[in-house]
Design a protein around this motif. Structure first.
Motif, mmCIF file in Angstrom:
data_model
loop_
_atom_site.group_PDB
_atom_site.id
_atom_site.type_symbol
_atom_site.label_atom_id
_atom_site.label_comp_id
_atom_site.label_asym_id
_atom_site.label_seq_id
_atom_site.Cartn_x
_atom_site.Cartn_y
_atom_site.Cartn_z
ATOM 1 N N THR A 195 -7.185 -0.293 -6.436
ATOM 2 C CA THR A 195 -7.476 1.035 -6.972
ATOM 3 C C THR A 195 -6.348 2.028 -6.688
ATOM 4 O OG1 THR A 195 -8.632 1.717 -4.956
ATOM 5 C CG2 THR A 195 -9.952 0.659 -6.695
ATOM 6 N N ARG A 196 -5.276 1.564 -6.054
ATOM 7 C CA ARG A 196 -4.211 2.484 -5.642
ATOM 8 C C ARG A 196 -2.875 2.154 -6.320
ATOM 9 N NH1 ARG A 196 -4.487 3.911 0.566
ATOM 10 N NH2 ARG A 196 -3.787 5.886 -0.352
ATOM 11 N N GLY A 248 0.847 -1.186 0.000
ATOM 12 C CA GLY A 248 0.000 0.000 0.000
ATOM 13 C C GLY A 248 0.879 1.231 0.000
ATOM 14 N N PRO A 249 0.345 2.376 -0.394
ATOM 15 C CA PRO A 249 1.155 3.584 -0.466
ATOM 16 C C PRO A 249 1.339 4.286 0.863
ATOM 17 C CG PRO A 249 -1.067 4.070 -1.195
ATOM 18 C CD PRO A 249 -1.021 2.594 -0.905
ATOM 19 N N ASN A 253 -6.241 -3.099 -2.370
ATOM 20 C CA ASN A 253 -5.385 -2.018 -2.873
ATOM 21 C C ASN A 253 -5.418 -1.824 -4.385
ATOM 22 O OD1 ASN A 253 -4.006 -4.271 -3.764
ATOM 23 N ND2 ASN A 253 -2.043 -3.729 -2.826
ATOM 24 N N ASP A 284 -0.628 5.192 -6.959
ATOM 25 C CA ASP A 284 -0.008 5.711 -5.739
ATOM 26 C C ASP A 284 1.151 4.822 -5.297
ATOM 27 O OD1 ASP A 284 -1.875 7.772 -5.650
ATOM 28 O OD2 ASP A 284 -3.266 6.612 -4.401
ATOM 29 N N THR A 310 -2.576 1.201 5.086
ATOM 30 C CA THR A 310 -2.926 0.118 4.161
ATOM 31 C C THR A 310 -1.955 -1.047 4.278
ATOM 32 O OG1 THR A 310 -3.763 1.791 2.622
ATOM 33 C CG2 THR A 310 -3.441 -0.426 1.750
#
Length: 358
Positions: free
Chosen positions: A163-164, A118-119, A161, A167, A123
Motif C-alpha cells: 500500500t506504500r 519501504g519508504p 508494503n 511513497d 519498514t
C-alpha cells in the motif's frame, strides 16, 4: 526460433550466500559465512569467459552480498576487460563506503542495484532484519552516484508494503535512481506463500505502479510480475494513440523471465532458470552455460508460452507476458502451471471452461 532461444540477455551469478543481513524473504537463505564450495576466482574467470561466448549479455553479480568476497574487484575488472556490462547487487551494509564504491567503479562496474523495501527505516529495517540498514542503503546510493555508478533501486513488493508504492516511488526519485525494479515476492527461500499478495492485490499494486510508470523520470520495471505488461497494455489501449507515452516502446518485446532470456548460476555453479526457480539443469564446472541454456528440456519449454498449462497457456497476452514460472512453481510445484497471482482470464480460456462437460 523464439526471440530468446539463441542466448540469454541477462546472466546472474550468485557469488556467495554470505551476508550480514537477515532478510525475512531471502531467496538465498543467506548465511553469515562463505560456503567453501563457492566458485573460486579462477573458476569465476572461466564463468566470465563462458558468459562472453553468449554474445555479451548483462552480467549481474549478486548474493548473499558480493562484498563478502575479497576478490570482488578483481572479478569485476576481469569481466569489464572482457567487455561485459557489469552490474553488482550488494547488501546495504557498512561495507559500502565511498572508497569501496570508487574502487568498484574503477574496476568497471557500470550499475549497482540497492534494495529499498519501504519508504522509511522502520519498514525497511524490519524487512531486512537489521537496524540501520535503511540509513546505510540511502548513504550508499549517494556514494554510488558520486562514484559515477548508475543506480537501480529494487523493491520487494509483498504484504508488508504494497500500500506504500507511491511513497517508495517518491524516495526512488529523491535518491536519483535511473531504474526502479519492483520485485513481486515469490515463495522460495525464506519467503512464504502467505507473504505474497493475492491476484486482487497484484491488480491494486499494478494500478499504483502504472501511475508511477506514467509520470516517473526513472524507468519502472517489474521482476517476477510479467503480467504488469498486460495491465499496462490494457490501459494504454484505452488511450488515444497520440497521448500514449513513448516509453511504451519497451513493451514490444516478450518479457524476460525464468529461463527465457535469463539464466542464473548459483554460488556452487548450479545452472537454473532463475534464482527464484531453483530447478538445477547443470553445473558450470562440468557443462557449458550456453549448451544448457539452449538445449535443456526445461529451459526449452520455459521459453515456449504455448507449452504452459491452464489459463496462461490460453492467454492472449502469453507471448508478451507468460506469467511468473517461479511463482507457479512456488505455489504448486509445477513451473508450467497457471500464474497463481493473476486475475485475468482470456476469452479463449473462458470458452474452454464452457466446453468442458458438466
Amino acid at each position: 526460433m523464439g526471440i530468446y532461444d539463441d542466448a540469454p540477455r541477462i546472466v546472474i551469478w550468485e557469488m556467495t550466500r554470505a551476508c550480514a543481513l537477515a532478510c525475512v524473504h531471502c531467496r538465498a537463505k543467506a548465511i553469515p559465512r562463505r560456503d567453501p564450495r563457492e566458485l573460486s576466482t579462477a573458476e569465476a574467470f572461466e564463468l566470465i569467459d563462458d558468459v562472453v561466448a553468449l554474445g555479451g549479455p548483462i552480467f549481474i553479480l549478486t548474493g548473499g552480498d558480493p562484498f563478502m568476497r575479497p576478490d570482488l574487484f578483481e572479478i569485476v575488472a576481469y569481466a569489464a576487460k572482457r567487455n561485459l556490462r557489469v552490474a553488482v547487487s550488494p547488501s546495504g551494509t557498512a561495507r559500502l563506503t565511498p572508497g569501496a564504491l570508487e574502487k568498484l567503479a574503477a574496476a568497471g562496474c557500470e550499475r549497482m542495484s540497492l534494495s529499498i523495501d519501504g519508504p522509511d527505516a522502520a519498514t525497511h529495517d524490519a524487512f531486512r532484519g537489521v537496524n540501520g540498514a535503511f540509513e546505510r542503503t540511502i548513504a550508499a546510493a549517494g556514494h554510488a552516484r558520486a562514484a559515477g555508478i548508475g543506480l537501480q533501486i529494487n523493491t520487494t513488493i509483498a504484504r508488508h508494503n504494497h500500500t506504500r508504492i507511491n511513497d517508495i516511488a517518491a524516495l526512488v526519485g529523491r535518491v536519483d535512481a535511473a531504474v526502479w525494479s519492483a520485485f513481486f515476492l515469490v515463495p522460495t527461500g525464506r519467503a512464504q506463500v502467505a507473504d505474497c499478495l493475492d491476484a486482487d492485490g497484484f491488480e491494486a499494486a499494478f494500478a499504483d505502479l502504472y501511475a508511477v510508470w506514467l509520470r516517473a523520470p526513472f524507468m519502472v520495471t517489474t521482476t517476477e510480475a510479467p503480467h504488469f505488461r498486460r495491465f499496462v497494455t490494457q490501459h494504454l489501449s484505452a488511450m488515444p494513440l497520440a497521448e500514449r507515452p513513448q516509453k511504451a516502446d519497451h513493451f514490444r518485446f516478450p518479457a524476460i523471465g525464468d529461463g527465457k532470456g535469463f539464466v542464473f548460476v548459483s554460488h556452487t555453479g548450479d545452472i537454473c532458470p532463475s534464482g527464484f526457480l531453483p530447478i538445477v539443469a547443470g553445473n558450470v564446472r562440468q557443462e557449458e552455460l550456453l549448451d544448457v541454456y539452449r538445449n535443456d528440456p526445461a529451459f526449452i519449454r520455459l521459453r515456449d508460452p504455448d507449452r504452459t498449462e491452464g489459463k496462461c497457456g490460453k492467454c492472449d497476452y502469453r507471448f508478451m507476458c507468460g506469467g511468473s514460472r517461479a511463482r507457479a512453481y512456488g505455489f504448486s510445484g509445477d513451473p508450467f502451471g497457471s500464474e497463481p497471482c493473476c486475475s485475468y482470464q482470456s476469452p479463449e480460456y473462458l470458452a474452454s471452461l464452457e466446453s468442458v462437460p458438466a
